[in-house]
Design a protein around this motif. Structure first.
Motif, PDB file in Angstrom:
ATOM      1  N   ASN A 197       0.855  -1.188   0.000  1.00 38.26           N
ATOM      2  CA  ASN A 197       0.000   0.000   0.000  1.00 38.26           C
ATOM      3  C   ASN A 197       0.892   1.239   0.000  1.00 38.26           C
ATOM      4  O   ASN A 197       1.278   1.756   1.039  1.00 38.26           O
ATOM      5  CB  ASN A 197      -0.910  -0.001   1.223  1.00 38.26           C
ATOM      6  CG  ASN A 197      -1.875   1.173   1.221  1.00 38.26           C
ATOM      7  OD1 ASN A 197      -1.867   2.009   0.306  1.00 38.26           O
ATOM      8  ND2 ASN A 197      -2.723   1.249   2.234  1.00 38.26           N
ATOM      9  N   LEU A 198       1.206   1.719  -1.187  1.00 31.63           N
ATOM     10  CA  LEU A 198       2.033   2.917  -1.355  1.00 31.63           C
ATOM     11  C   LEU A 198       1.218   4.060  -1.940  1.00 31.63           C
ATOM     12  O   LEU A 198       1.749   4.947  -2.589  1.00 31.63           O
ATOM     13  CB  LEU A 198       3.244   2.605  -2.240  1.00 31.63           C
ATOM     14  CG  LEU A 198       4.179   1.510  -1.724  1.00 31.63           C
ATOM     15  CD1 LEU A 198       5.289   1.234  -2.725  1.00 31.63           C
ATOM     16  CD2 LEU A 198       4.760   1.891  -0.374  1.00 31.63           C
ATOM     17  N   HIS A 213      -0.048   4.096  -7.029  1.00 32.75           N
ATOM     18  CA  HIS A 213       0.823   2.925  -7.127  1.00 32.75           C
ATOM     19  C   HIS A 213       0.000   1.644  -7.073  1.00 32.75           C
ATOM     20  O   HIS A 213       0.244   0.691  -7.832  1.00 32.75           O
ATOM     21  CB  HIS A 213       1.848   2.949  -5.996  1.00 32.75           C
ATOM     22  CG  HIS A 213       2.859   1.837  -6.064  1.00 32.75           C
ATOM     23  ND1 HIS A 213       2.592   0.578  -5.560  1.00 32.75           N
ATOM     24  CD2 HIS A 213       4.111   1.791  -6.577  1.00 32.75           C
ATOM     25  CE1 HIS A 213       3.649  -0.188  -5.748  1.00 32.75           C
ATOM     26  NE2 HIS A 213       4.576   0.516  -6.367  1.00 32.75           N
TER      27      HIS A 213
END
Length: 314
Positions: free
Chosen positions: A218-219, A223
């Motif tokens: 989870n960026l 992303h």
């Protein structure tokens, strides 16, 4: 004996986690320091509070009896401190579920609140935010609440948000105007982390027979959604109101018959009979602002014949 509140807090957090390492990390102390605090507390009380052994950490009978009064003692101490604090300080609110952009909803409510003096923070997940609330580090929190929720916390449902499916342009279902959740059973659920740690997505996959999933870090939404290109069968789930990043070839398709709903709640320290517990005076104002916005924007509409909520939410 005179209770040492640092020792009591160490006990309460360890009883909550049933793990010395996690409790120590929450307090930002070493596991050895945590163990010493609990040992001194046990020595003063003349009773062991935990069983420690190869099968993990468990409360003794004395520990179970001590837990609820210990929580009340911490809450009373926090009320004593709050009584002499400057009441004009901002309400400290942590959010979690960051990929689903909880700040959108808070910003909408704050814009209509008479005194929206909030200081916002980011919690890793529900357990981390719950621990911060019980320690008194924050006054309230906002996100999706699911069991198990530690004792001493109260929450109120404030928004039910429809969820869309996000597909890449090459997905076999990308051309549909709307989809039923069951249509996704042969696709691959793309998740921002391990599925068993993502309660809503895990329950969705179970309910609608989605057997395959893949995960990435989870960026952030851009992303994460760019990762749909890794497999044409991948799909993601996002609340309908979340602004999508400008990624070529992805589209949002409504889910119908039923429409999954993501439940947002406000969470704070206190029991069910007390609205704010030891809380900040602005907490009542914030609750009222949420209720007003939910009525204006029809946030709490739910028809079980048309909508789907996970079991604990419904």
């Amino acid at each position: 004996m005179d209770l040492d509140l640092a020792q009591v807090r160490a006990f309460v957090l360890t009883a909550q986690e049933l793990h010395f390492g996690r409790a120590a990390a929450t307090l930002s102390i070493s596991q050895q320091a945590l163990s010493k605090r609990i040992a001194r507390l046990e020595s003063g009380l003349g009773a062991e509070l935990f069983h420690r052994g190869g099968h993990g950490v468990r409360l003794t009978e004395a520990g179970r009896r001590f837990l609820d009064p210990a929580r009340r003692a911490l809450a009373a101490a926090e009320r004593a401190v709050a009584a002499v604090r400057d009441e004009r300080r901002p309400l400290r609110v942590d959010v979690w579920g960051h990929l689903y952009a909880p700040m959108r909803t808070l910003a909408q409510v704050a814009a209509h609140a008479p005194e929206p003096a909030m200081e916002l923070g980011h919690g890793r997940d529900l357990p981390a935010v719950a621990a911060a609330l019980l320690r008194g580090d924050v006054d309230a929190a906002f996100g999706r609440v699911h069991p198990p929720l530690p004792e001493g916390l109260t929450h109120r449902l404030v928004r039910l948000e429809p969820v869309d499916v996000i597909l890449g342009a090459d997905h076999p279902l990308a051309g549909e105007a709307a989809l039923r959740p069951g249509h996704l059973a042969e696709s691959v659920l793309w998740t921002p982390g391990a599925l068993d740690r993502l309660d809503f997505l895990h329950r969705f996959a179970e309910r609608f027979g989605v057997r395959a999933h893949a995960e990435g870090p989870n960026l952030g939404a851009e992303h994460f959604l760019a990762g749909l290109s890794g497999d044409v069968r991948r799909f993601a789930l996002m609340p309908a109101d979340v602004p999508l990043p400008r990624i070529p070839g992805i589209r949002s398709v409504p889910l119908v018959d039923p429409t999954p709903l993501y439940a947002w709640s406000l969470l704070w320290r206190g029991d069910g009979g007390r609205r704010t517990g030891a809380g900040h005076p602005f907490l009542d104002t914030l609750l009222e602002a949420f209720a007003a916005e939910a009525g204006r924007a029809r946030w709490l509409e739910y028809d079980p014949a048309r909508d789907w909520l996970p079991g604990p939410d419904s």
